[in-house]
Design an enzyme around this catalytic site. Structure first.
Site, PDB file in Angstrom:
ATOM      1  N   LYS A 198     -25.212  -8.367  15.511  1.00 57.98           N
ATOM      2  CA  LYS A 198     -25.950  -9.617  15.731  1.00 57.98           C
ATOM      3  C   LYS A 198     -27.120  -9.325  16.664  1.00 57.98           C
ATOM      4  O   LYS A 198     -26.930  -8.938  17.820  1.00 57.98           O
ATOM      5  CB  LYS A 198     -25.047 -10.694  16.332  1.00 57.98           C
ATOM      6  CG  LYS A 198     -25.751 -12.025  16.552  1.00 57.98           C
ATOM      7  CD  LYS A 198     -24.799 -13.070  17.119  1.00 57.98           C
ATOM      8  CE  LYS A 198     -25.499 -14.400  17.336  1.00 57.98           C
ATOM      9  NZ  LYS A 198     -24.583 -15.419  17.904  1.00 57.98           N
ATOM     10  N   LYS A 250     -26.335 -10.203  11.220  1.00 55.46           N
ATOM     11  CA  LYS A 250     -27.077 -11.434  11.470  1.00 55.46           C
ATOM     12  C   LYS A 250     -28.281 -11.122  12.356  1.00 55.46           C
ATOM     13  O   LYS A 250     -28.106 -10.464  13.392  1.00 55.46           O
ATOM     14  CB  LYS A 250     -26.148 -12.454  12.164  1.00 55.46           C
ATOM     15  CG  LYS A 250     -26.793 -13.794  12.473  1.00 55.46           C
ATOM     16  CD  LYS A 250     -25.810 -14.715  13.183  1.00 55.46           C
ATOM     17  CE  LYS A 250     -26.450 -16.073  13.479  1.00 55.46           C
ATOM     18  NZ  LYS A 250     -25.539 -16.957  14.228  1.00 55.46           N
TER      19      LYS A 250
END
Length: 324
Positions: A198, A250
């Site tokens: 992320k 992400k």
């Protein structure tokens, strides 16, 4: 002087293109992120994400049923507490009567096992400082103190009916801490989708409005540097070793190279999150007449699948599932 090899032959008709397509996009591949907000009496559209809403409990149930009937693979729920209910510890995250846990119970009661009910397991929506963890005296995010809160939050979410937890705070050891607590408490069947890679991204901007974030500053001391690739593979490997059932990259569209490498090495399913800024860019360009909205949505989602995502979180999940 004419070519012997003519790849165009297999592109000649829609039927031929469909026959030889290497990547498929199906409703089951899609997960719909949803927001349930405390203290509102009607759904509230998010101004920077046209078409996406903060839901009441009633509208949450209705939109969730619609998505499941369209065939989506799952629902990822985020909670939006009232500003006055936030505190430095993010207490509302583990409160059984906190909005996220109440929303999870509403989905579990409405849908049972007909879909996969997922919970965002992070404190940022619930802290008055907006960070994903507990702060130390010097204002830094305290990794190990945060793990204690993640465990408390995870147990509350499991008790509320979540099938799958999404630890997204990028704390070291979060997957192992949650897995140990779940198993010790009898929730051995509750899964984890680890936000393994992320990145600290400029494209999260609209999401901060969506969850009413109180953050001042940024999260670069715990989310990853967008310049790094090897670091992501280390994070993925660690989360898998700690017991992650699935891993996530992400954002999706600016990190397709990371997604491809993750998919090539991962023994567990891989997800990617088409985040708020990606949604808003396509939406804004389409509203200005600059691109074909529906074609751009399908192209973007297909690219994420092509790069290796088994599961795609997208705010268009319900709509696209209906198209497919």
């Amino acid at each position: 002087m004419f070519p012997t090899h003519r790849p165009r032959r297999l592109r000649r008709t829609p039927a031929l293109r469909r026959l030889v397509a290497e990547t498929s996009l199906e409703p089951r591949h899609l997960v719909l992120p949803m927001f349930v907000a405390d203290g509102i009496d009607a759904p509230r559209e998010i101004s920077s994400m046209p078409g996406v809403f903060q839901h009441t409990l009633d509208s949450l149930r209705s939109a969730a049923v619609e998505a499941v009937e369209a065939g989506v693979g799952g629902l990822m729920l985020f909670g939006v507490p009232k500003a006055e209910d936030k505190d430095p510890q993010g207490s509302g995250a583990s409160d059984p009567d906190g909005i996220l846990n109440v929303g999870l119970r509403a989905l579990a009661d409405e849908l049972g096992d007909s879909t996969v009910i997922m919970a965002d397991t992070c404190l940022d929506e619930f802290t008055d400082h907006g960070h994903c963890g507990v702060l130390s005296a010097d204002g830094a995010v305290d990794n190990d103190a945060t793990l204690i809160r993640y465990v408390e939050m995870a147990l509350a979410q499991a008790e509320s009916g979540a099938h799958l937890l999404g630890p997204s705070g990028m704390m070291d050891g979060q997957v192992a801490a949650i897995r140990g607590a779940l198993d010790a408490s009898g929730y051995v069947e509750v899964s984890q989708l680890a936000y393994a890679a992320k990145y600290a991204s400029a494209f999260y901007g609209p999401f901060r409005e969506a969850v009413g974030s109180s953050l001042q500053g940024d999260r670069r001391t715990y989310q990853q540097d967008g310049a790094n690739r090897r670091e992501s593979m280390r994070e993925v490997d660690l989360d898998i070793a700690e017991g992650a059932d699935m891993v996530m990259v992400k954002p999706a569209m600016s990190y397709l190279d990371i997604l491809r490498e993750t998919a090539d090495r991962s023994p567990v399913p891989v997800a990617a999150y088409q985040i708020s800024g990606e949604y808003s860019m396509i939406t804004a360009a389409a509203q200005n007449g600059w691109i074909d909205r529906d074609a751009a949505i399908l192209e973007s989602l297909t690219s994420i699948r092509r790069a290796g995502a088994d599961v795609v979180l997208t705010y268009w999940a319900s709509e696209v599932a209906g198209w497919l």
